[in-house]
Design a protein around this motif. Structure first.
Motif, short mmCIF file in Angstrom:
data_model
loop_
_atom_site.label_atom_id
_atom_site.label_comp_id
_atom_site.label_asym_id
_atom_site.label_seq_id
_atom_site.Cartn_x
_atom_site.Cartn_y
_atom_site.Cartn_z
N HIS A 135 0.84 -1.20 0.00
CA HIS A 135 0.00 0.00 0.00
C HIS A 135 0.87 1.25 0.00
O HIS A 135 1.80 1.37 0.80
N VAL A 136 0.55 2.18 -0.90
CA VAL A 136 1.25 3.46 -0.98
C VAL A 136 0.24 4.58 -0.82
O VAL A 136 -0.80 4.60 -1.49
N ASP A 137 0.53 5.52 0.07
CA ASP A 137 -0.39 6.63 0.34
C ASP A 137 -0.23 7.77 -0.66
O ASP A 137 -1.22 8.38 -1.06
N ARG A 138 1.00 8.05 -1.05
CA ARG A 138 1.20 9.18 -1.96
C ARG A 138 2.50 9.06 -2.72
O ARG A 138 3.49 8.48 -2.22
N VAL A 139 2.48 9.57 -3.94
CA VAL A 139 3.69 9.74 -4.74
C VAL A 139 3.65 11.17 -5.27
O VAL A 139 2.73 11.56 -5.99
N GLU A 140 4.64 11.96 -4.88
CA GLU A 140 4.70 13.36 -5.28
C GLU A 140 6.05 13.65 -5.91
O GLU A 140 7.08 13.11 -5.49
N MET A 141 6.02 14.53 -6.89
CA MET A 141 7.25 14.90 -7.59
C MET A 141 7.26 16.40 -7.81
O MET A 141 6.27 16.99 -8.27
N VAL A 142 8.36 17.04 -7.44
CA VAL A 142 8.54 18.47 -7.69
C VAL A 142 9.72 18.62 -8.64
O VAL A 142 10.83 18.16 -8.34
N SER A 143 9.48 19.25 -9.80
CA SER A 143 10.53 19.48 -10.78
C SER A 143 10.83 20.98 -10.82
O SER A 143 9.93 21.79 -11.08
N ARG A 144 12.08 21.32 -10.58
CA ARG A 144 12.53 22.71 -10.67
C ARG A 144 13.46 22.82 -11.87
O ARG A 144 14.44 22.09 -11.95
N LYS A 145 13.13 23.76 -12.75
CA LYS A 145 13.87 23.81 -14.02
C LYS A 145 14.28 25.24 -14.38
O LYS A 145 13.58 26.20 -14.03
N PRO A 146 15.40 25.38 -15.11
CA PRO A 146 15.76 26.69 -15.64
C PRO A 146 14.72 27.16 -16.66
O PRO A 146 13.97 26.36 -17.22
N ILE A 147 14.70 28.44 -16.91
CA ILE A 147 13.73 29.01 -17.83
C ILE A 147 13.83 28.37 -19.21
O ILE A 147 12.82 28.01 -19.83
N ALA A 148 15.05 28.19 -19.72
CA ALA A 148 15.25 27.65 -21.08
C ALA A 148 14.66 26.26 -21.23
O ALA A 148 14.26 25.87 -22.33
N ALA A 149 14.59 25.50 -20.14
CA ALA A 149 14.09 24.13 -20.22
C ALA A 149 12.58 24.08 -20.36
O ALA A 149 12.02 23.05 -20.76
N LEU A 150 11.90 25.18 -20.03
CA LEU A 150 10.43 25.19 -20.06
C LEU A 150 9.85 26.04 -21.18
O LEU A 150 8.63 26.01 -21.42
N GLU A 151 10.69 26.77 -21.88
CA GLU A 151 10.20 27.66 -22.93
C GLU A 151 9.44 26.88 -24.00
O GLU A 151 9.88 25.81 -24.44
N GLY A 152 8.30 27.42 -24.40
CA GLY A 152 7.51 26.81 -25.47
C GLY A 152 6.58 25.71 -25.02
O GLY A 152 5.90 25.10 -25.86
N ALA A 153 6.52 25.42 -23.72
CA ALA A 153 5.63 24.36 -23.23
C ALA A 153 4.18 24.73 -23.53
O ALA A 153 3.74 25.85 -23.24
N PRO A 154 3.40 23.80 -24.09
CA PRO A 154 2.01 24.09 -24.45
C PRO A 154 1.18 24.63 -23.28
O PRO A 154 0.36 25.54 -23.46
N TYR A 155 1.37 24.09 -22.08
CA TYR A 155 0.59 24.55 -20.92
C TYR A 155 0.83 26.02 -20.65
O TYR A 155 -0.11 26.77 -20.34
N LEU A 156 2.08 26.46 -20.75
CA LEU A 156 2.40 27.86 -20.49
C LEU A 156 1.80 28.77 -21.55
O LEU A 156 1.29 29.86 -21.24
N ILE A 157 1.84 28.31 -22.80
CA ILE A 157 1.29 29.11 -23.90
C ILE A 157 -0.23 29.20 -23.79
O ILE A 157 -0.81 30.29 -23.88
N GLU A 158 -0.88 28.06 -23.59
CA GLU A 158 -2.35 28.04 -23.54
C GLU A 158 -2.90 28.83 -22.36
O GLU A 158 -3.98 29.42 -22.45
N ASN A 159 -2.18 28.84 -21.25
CA ASN A 159 -2.65 29.55 -20.06
C ASN A 159 -2.00 30.92 -19.89
O ASN A 159 -2.18 31.57 -18.85
N GLU A 160 -1.25 31.34 -20.93
CA GLU A 160 -0.63 32.66 -20.95
C GLU A 160 0.16 32.93 -19.67
O GLU A 160 -0.02 33.94 -18.99
#
Length: 267
Positions: A135-160
């Protein structure tokens, strides 16, 4: 059956695999490479000491026992049909595509062909797989990234959501692994791997932080359950492609070696 390795795609991961094959790091030869940008691929192949041939996809499938997708998630369903239909194994690097196309997993099991999903830029999947036998209660992941690694991501564009010009860290997403992979298809294959190894893409929580002070892609995974507590921290130096860490290519190279090595260490 040929024991060659067929590489689909000639981006940063494809080139890393081709270089590794050129120095004999695998237990099988590179049968060839296919790419949508033939001119670029052919130009790169000429930099190798013993370049494999450039082949059309049908020829590549026929010449290989293992196909490796490095071209992006959009090619995964078509490639799976071609590979499994010919009785060949498939390694998928764009693991997020398996969340959108779970039928690929079903096809592998129905045909008996092997489907490989390497750890990539993440660590601790062996522990997560073991923990989820109970039995597992939770699995959580936090990703911290430089700006260049996230540029152009659809979620960021769609949500402005602007990230250019950030002067401090900002959380730009928090939700399920499934939604993370949809919104950040070039960035969050690691969360797909964690979710498939664990409690699934809808129960796995992923938060993404854009941090202008970072030079590395950082991931923190927390798993808690009847076994106890598992915490994993990774700081991955980006490759020539800022969206892809160096550990990703290293993991894939090792995964290919393991396919052809009769000795297997770890879960």
């Amino acid at each position: 059956m040929s024991q060659g390795i067929g590489i689909v795609g000639c981006g940063s991961i494809g080139r890393a695999l081709l270089r590794a094959g050129d120095t004999g790091q695998f237990g099988a030869p590179i049968a060839g490479v296919a790419s949508r940008t033939a001119e670029t691929a052919l130009e790169f192949l000429q930099t190798l000491d013993s370049p494999p041939p450039y082949l059309e996809l049908g020829e590549l499938v026929g010449s290989s026992s293992l196909l490796i997708e490095t071209a992006g998630g959009h090619v995964v369903p078509q490639l799976a049909v071609a590979a499994f239909g010919a009785g060949k194994d498939l390694m998928v690097i764009s693991i997020g595509a398996l969340l959108e196309h779970p039928e690929v997993i079903d096809w592998a099991r129905a045909t008996g062909c092997r489907l490989y999903a390497p750890s990539g830029a993440i660590a601790g999947l062996d522990g997560i797989k073991s923990a989820c036998q109970g039995h597992v209660d939770r699995v959580e992941m936090v990703s911290r990234k430089p700006i260049a690694a996230l540029e152009g991501a659809p979620y960021l564009i769609e949500n402005e959501i602007p990230i250019d010009g950030l002067t401090e860290a900002r959380e730009v997403f928090c939700g399920s692994a499934r939604d993370a992979c949809r919104g950040f298809p070039s960035n969050l294959n690691v969360s797909a791997a964690v979710s498939l190894a664990g409690i699934g893409p809808d129960r796995t929580t992923v938060c993404i932080v854009a941090d202008p002070a970072l030079a590395r892609n950082c991931h923190d995974i927390t798993v808690e359950g009847e076994f106890g507590l598992l915490q994993v921290h990774i700081e991955n130096i980006p490759s020539e492609n800022p969206k892809t860490g160096r550990l990703t290519a290293m993991s894939i190279i090792r995964s290919v070696r393991d396919v052809f090595d009769p000795v297997r260490i770890g879960t």
